[in-house]
Enzyme design. Structure first.
Site, mmCIF file in Angstrom:
data_model
loop_
_atom_site.group_PDB
_atom_site.id
_atom_site.type_symbol
_atom_site.label_atom_id
_atom_site.label_comp_id
_atom_site.label_asym_id
_atom_site.label_seq_id
_atom_site.Cartn_x
_atom_site.Cartn_y
_atom_site.Cartn_z
ATOM 1 C CE1 TYR A 231 -4.345 0.639 -0.032
ATOM 2 C CE2 TYR A 231 -4.491 -1.385 1.310
ATOM 3 C CZ TYR A 231 -5.257 -0.459 0.324
ATOM 4 O OH TYR A 231 -6.270 -0.673 0.064
ATOM 5 C CD GLU B 137 -4.641 5.291 1.215
ATOM 6 O OE1 GLU B 137 -4.322 5.893 2.438
ATOM 7 O OE2 GLU B 137 -5.491 4.688 0.955
ATOM 8 C CG ASP C 271 -9.215 10.091 -23.575
ATOM 9 O OD1 ASP C 271 -8.272 9.424 -23.890
ATOM 10 O OD2 ASP C 271 -10.179 9.685 -23.218
ATOM 11 C CB THR D 249 -5.654 3.584 -21.905
ATOM 12 O OG1 THR D 249 -5.258 3.831 -23.191
ATOM 13 C CG2 THR D 249 -6.806 3.981 -21.248
ATOM 14 C CE LYS E 187 -8.070 2.352 -25.445
ATOM 15 N NZ LYS E 187 -8.068 2.591 -24.070
ATOM 16 N NE ARG F 266 -7.849 -3.759 -19.137
ATOM 17 C CZ ARG F 266 -8.794 -3.186 -20.068
ATOM 18 N NH1 ARG F 266 -8.316 -3.724 -21.289
ATOM 19 N NH2 ARG F 266 -9.991 -2.742 -19.719
#
Length: 472
Positions: free
Chosen positions: A66, A68, A221, A247, A250, A256
């Site tokens: 983790y 954060e 985008d 992203t 692609k 992803r």
């Protein structure tokens, strides 16, 4: 004491067992998916085959941690290695697009492209502020403010006031004059360019002029075209836009995930950009998501290193050549493509002149080991039964396909369309009857055999199919 030692050993064995021995059911399904990918023609424009190195990073111990917050400012301890990985990923993202770190920054924590987009809206807009994006039936994406006359679909249309711009009904190209007229009436706070199914390039200079008329942020985008932009095979949004999302799969051929680039102020006239970095970072976390997925970030770093290699540009050049070859082949067979062709990796095929829906061709192609997706075309009214399909060349190009191979792909698609029409004549237009007729159809079985024989001639990135063939 002996019981405790025995339990400890069982626990140790359980945690160290391979997937194959621990959960053979899931293991076998993954092996079946490998087999499906190898024997299929993958034509979904938003999909690609990532490298073995990216897959190894995704399956690493980094998933245990983790973290954060940002590097050096975490809410958990033990992140000294994670900080190095995230900083290296950010550095490589900037290098992949040849960006000056004094002028551009990047956040690499978004879980996906859609969450990256919503984080940007959260950072730049107040609730019910106005945004404009390309309408979904005209090639836009759900996250760009899509709504219908009856319902707000995307969260970007629920929490903000959305007005779409569209393409010219005759040419299929973005109508920049109409966009400018609409913007003068709507007075947007943010304009988003980029698309999910638009086969042509973007006039960023024109977008910038329209945005400046209304002191609106300009956001790109580039999820679909980021690989082309990195390889300098498409117009460069970094020359004109304030924020750019993408992203990382692609055309970038990574995992992803999502990334957000933001411009830094370099003069007194750009004071409005002064807090962009802090606003975007805060919008990603804690506003829109929790701890970043460190295995994804490491895999992005691997992909960006690969993007910076000369071989990647060669790959993207071939992606475009293959798209043109496929488009020209379909046109020569008498089919209609939206905009009449392509400038990028994507083709939008209008099936309405044939009396077919995209949903029927998608389902039939699935039966013969061809993956593509139904897609809205201009003037469509239903996303569930649209008038077209979207096809792309990134995945098969990753397998080594060249222009002549895509001519053969076009022939397979031609055969699939004729089978669609033949079955529709027998069953009528109702989809349930059509789907029932696909079962145990000898002509479909013959086409599937031919497709799989063709697809299996090409290597598969990321994994060795011979291992799978020996097991399944």
């Amino acid at each position: 004491m002996l019981a405790r030692i025995s339990m400890s050993r069982r626990l140790s064995n359980f945690l160290c067992d391979s997937l194959e021995s621990c959960d053979p059911e899931i293991y076998d399904l993954i092996e079946l998916e490998k087999k499906r990918q190898f024997y299929s023609l993958e034509l979904i424009a938003s999909e690609n085959f990532t490298s073995r190195a990216c897959l190894e990073a995704l399956g690493s111990v980094l998933t245990n941690k983790y973290s954060e917050g940002l590097p050096g400012m975490r809410y958990y301890g033990g992140n000294e290695v994670i900080d190095e990985i995230e900083n290296l990923c950010k550095k490589r993202c900037l290098e992949a697009f040849e960006l000056d770190p004094s002028k551009w920054g990047v956040n690499v924590q978004s879980y996906s492209g859609s969450t990256a987009n919503f984080s940007v809206y959260t950072a730049l807009l107040k609730p019910f502020d106005r945004l404009m994006g390309l309408d979904l039936p005209h090639g836009g994406h759900l996250s760009h403010g899509f709504q219908t006359s009856k319902k707000k679909i995307s969260s970007s249309s629920i929490y903000f006031t959305s007005m779409p711009y569209q393409t010219d009904p005759k040419t299929g190209l973005i109508d920049y004059n109409k966009l400018e007229e609409s913007a003068d009436l709507f007075r947007p706070n943010l304009i988003i360019c980029g698309a999910s199914a638009y086969p042509r390039d973007w006039d960023f200079q024109r977008f910038r002029k329209i945005a400046d008329r209304h002191e609106a942020y300009l956001v790109m985008d580039m999820a679909h075209t980021s690989g082309l932009i990195a390889a300098k095979q498409a117009n460069n949004p970094f020359d004109y836009c304030d924020v750019i999302t993408s992203t990382t799969h692609k055309t970038l051929r990574g995992p992803r995930a999502g990334i957000i680039f933001y411009r830094k102020p370099v003069s007194e006239t750009e004071k409005f950009l002064s807090d962009l970095e802090s606003r975007i970072n805060f919008a990603v976390f804690p506003s829109c998501q929790g701890g970043p997925h460190n295995h994804q970030i490491a895999s992005i770093a691997v992909a960006m290193k690969q993007v910076s290699l000369p071989e990647f540009k060669d790959y993207i050049v071939q992606v475009k050549k293959n798209a043109v070859a496929l488009a020209n082949s379909l046109i020569s067979l008498g089919y209609r493509l939206v905009t009449g062709g392509t400038d990028n990796h994507c083709i939008l095929w209008d099936l309405r002149p044939l009396g077919l829906t995209g949903s029927k061709l998608e389902k039939l192609c699935e039966k013969v080991s061809i993956s593509l997706n139904k897609n809205s075309v201009p003037k469509d009214t239903s996303a569930l039964s649209p008038g077209g399909v979207r096809i792309g060349t990134p995945a098969l190009t990753s397998r080594g396909f060249k222009e002549t191979d895509f001519v053969e792909v076009a022939e397979f698609l031609h055969r699939a369309v004729h089978l669609c029409l033949e079955i529709q004549v027998e069953t009528g237009k109702a989809l349930p009857c059509f789907l029932k007729a696909l079962e145990n159809n000898p002509k479909l079985n013959a086409l599937k055999t031919a497709v799989e024989a063709f697809a299996s001639k090409f290597e598969m990135p990321g994994f060795d199919i011979s291992d799978t063939n020996n097991k399944i």
